[in-house]
Design a protein around this motif. Structure first.
Motif: not given
Length: 322
Positions: A95-104, A154-164
């Motif tokens: 979780v932690g490493h995956t979301l850190q990489l995705a946000r960056s 967590g990835l789906k949240t990042i996608a909704s917030q950033t467009g990734l």
């Protein structure tokens, strides 16, 4: 114009094959994120070494000019995990490493993030003749599956917030040249002619050959319709444990010696020795429906089960004689 991809977990079982596959594609330009440089790295300039994923921010050289991240690196499922808090250990990495990489990645302008998750997000088994689908409510039963589910959320949240664009792939058991663990043990038993009590099993298991998974990952990295989708993936040919051992024995030129022990007796014996999870994998069913991968992306398996087993067996036999 080439697509620039960053691959994590590139030195692992799936990663090595994916890198080899992408290197044959003139339209792909790959960079590999690793914790340490492999010995005799064929192209050291293609690697970026990072000791801790926490170091990766939007300006990290690993992400420079990257268009697609394929995230394979994870803390894998471990039998008899000795960590005092397995769930926390899985969360820290998966979780932690995956979301850190995705946000960056999102902050660096990366367009797509392909996350290789696990069928364990769906659960541990299905009734015979039924199959998991992407629309099913997740029901992970162990720390590994829970961590993969939390990473997906967590990835789906990042996608909704950033467009990734996030693509989630949930493979079943992967086999192929160099496979380890229980699959390798089965090949050892078959080659030794050990009688096995699995001659009367009518379960159904979905498996995925390494070639098929790698092919599908590449499609998910490229296909426009894969954006923000979740896919279950398999060979599309389900087999019982009995059938698997028979086919694998044929590929190994060592016919399986199978004893017709009823499944209920195997389950009872496994329970007495505290091996219920092993019994579920050998005697239970776990099937997935890959209709979505076929219909939405036009993907088809590139090898059959028998072709995948032959490649696996040939590699195993060649390694034994070295």
């Amino acid at each position: 114009m080439k697509t620039k991809l960053l691959i994590t977990g590139s030195t692992g079982f799936v990663g090595r094959q994916l890198v080899a596959h992408l290197r044959e594609d003139p339209a792909s330009d790959i960079r590999m994120l690793v914790r340490r440089l492999p010995e005799k790295a064929p192209a050291p300039d293609d690697f970026v070494v990072v000791a801790d994923f926490a170091e990766i921010d939007a300006l990290h050289p690993a992400l420079k000019d990257i268009q697609v991240v394929v995230h394979l690196a994870s803390r894998v499922h471990i039998m008899n995990d000795s960590d005092p808090d397995p769930l926390e250990a899985f969360r820290r990495v998966n979780v932690g490493h995956t979301l850190q990489l995705a946000r960056s990645a999102a902050a660096a302008g990366v367009k797509r993030f392909v996350f290789v998750s696990s069928v364990k997000v769906n659960g541990e088994g299905t009734a015979p003749g039924q199959a998991y689908r992407e629309s099913d409510t997740p029901a992970p039963a162990d720390p590994y599956g829970i961590s993969k589910m939390e990473a997906e959320k967590g990835l789906k949240t990042i996608a909704s917030q950033t467009g990734l664009q996030v693509v989630i792939i949930r493979p079943v058991l992967v086999y192929g040249p160099g496979v380890k663990a229980n699959f390798e043990n089965m090949m050892k038993w078959l080659c030794k002619g050990v009688p096995l009590p699995f001659g009367s099993l009518n379960n159904k298991r979905s498996l995925v050959a390494l070639d098929n998974l790698v092919s599908f990952i590449k499609v998910c990295a490229e296909h426009p319709a894969a954006a923000d989708q979740t896919f279950l993936i398999s060979d599309g040919q389900d087999v019982s444990t009995t059938e698997l051992l028979q086919r694998l024995g044929s590929a190994l030129h060592s016919p399986a010696r199978l004893l017709p022990v009823p499944a209920r007796l195997l389950a009872l014996g496994a329970g007495l020795f505290g091996k219920n999870s092993l019994s579920q994998r050998l005697c239970g069913s776990l099937q997935v429906d890959i209709h979505k991968a076929r219909s939405l992306l036009g993907w088809q398996p590139v090898v059959t089960v028998d072709e995948g087993l032959k490649k696996t067996a040939d590699y195993f036999l060649n390694e034994r004689v070295k």
